[in-house]
Design an enzyme around this catalytic site. Structure first.
Site, PDB file in Angstrom:
ATOM      1  N   SER A 101       0.832  -1.193   0.000  1.00 18.75           N
ATOM      2  CA  SER A 101       0.000   0.000   0.000  1.00 18.75           C
ATOM      3  C   SER A 101       0.874   1.254   0.000  1.00 18.75           C
ATOM      4  O   SER A 101       1.653   1.461  -0.925  1.00 18.75           O
ATOM      5  CB  SER A 101      -0.954  -0.052   1.205  1.00 18.75           C
ATOM      6  N   HIS A 126      -2.435  -1.360  -4.464  1.00 25.28           N
ATOM      7  CA  HIS A 126      -3.896  -1.397  -4.575  1.00 25.28           C
ATOM      8  C   HIS A 126      -4.427   0.027  -4.489  1.00 25.28           C
ATOM      9  O   HIS A 126      -3.694   0.972  -4.214  1.00 25.28           O
ATOM     10  CB  HIS A 126      -4.531  -2.305  -3.507  1.00 25.28           C
TER      11      HIS A 126
END
Length: 202
Positions: A101, A126
């Site tokens: 992330s 993501h």
């Protein structure tokens, strides 16, 4: 947290002025090494930004940012990203363990040509996530803000990694885990380091 701090080793150095002791992270900071370890939050972000600004006093020497992070708050991560871009000293990044992330976002934000990972590192990209409770009209406002953040981060990933916006838009639609080799193919890093001799700066 207090117990964890007690486990931080101390390093003792001898000099003409006598004996001095440092915690290991302070000693490594003298070697221009910063650790981003654990969740990305406001406290961690403030510490990393402060260290980056402190080391900028010698702008010709690179700063080495070692990353082992599951990610965290987008705003905290963007504060570190902006500081990395703001200072004059180049920031070399290295993933050891995982960069997920916001961790992967900061990994790819390093100096071009100086972004690396260790062989068994795990990287995840993501789209940003968030939650909000309240009036319907306010929820729509927050949803629009998350979409803007997603678009901004997708664009930055694409710019730093030399791929198209569409590539990262598709790639970040769901959790995408990568090995170090896959991160190399995607352009998040340029090197996979197996031994220290692979680089003179990290």
């Amino acid at each position: 947290m207090r117990e964890a701090m007690q486990l931080v080793p101390m390093v003792i150095e001898q000099s003409s002025r006598g004996e001095r002791s440092f915690d290991i992270y302070s000693r490594l900071l003298r070697e221009r090494i910063i650790f981003l370890n654990g969740e990305v939050n406001d406290t961690v972000s403030a510490l990393v930004c402060a260290q980056l600004l402190f080391l900028e006093a010698d702008p010709e020497k690179p700063i080495n940012l070692y990353i082992n992070s599951p990610g965290g708050a987008v705003t905290s991560g963007l504060a570190m990203y902006d500081t990395m871009r703001f200072i004059r000293a180049p920031v070399h990044t290295l993933c050891m363990g995982t960069a997920r992330s916001m961790g992967s976002f900061l990994l790819m934000a390093g100096e071009p040509g100086e972004r690396a990972a260790l062989p068994n590192a795990s990287i995840l990209i993501h789209q940003p996530s968030g939650g909000f409770q309240g009036q319907a009209s306010d929820m729509l406002i927050h949803a629009e803000e998350i979409l803007k953040t997603k678009q901004r981060m997708t664009r930055l990933y694409a710019e730093h990694c030399g791929r198209s916006y569409e590539d990262f838009e598709r790639g970040m639609d769901r959790d995408r885990f990568m090995t170090a080799e896959e991160a190399l193919e995607w352009g998040l890093i340029e090197r996979i380091l197996k031994v220290r001799e692979d680089t003179s700066s990290l």
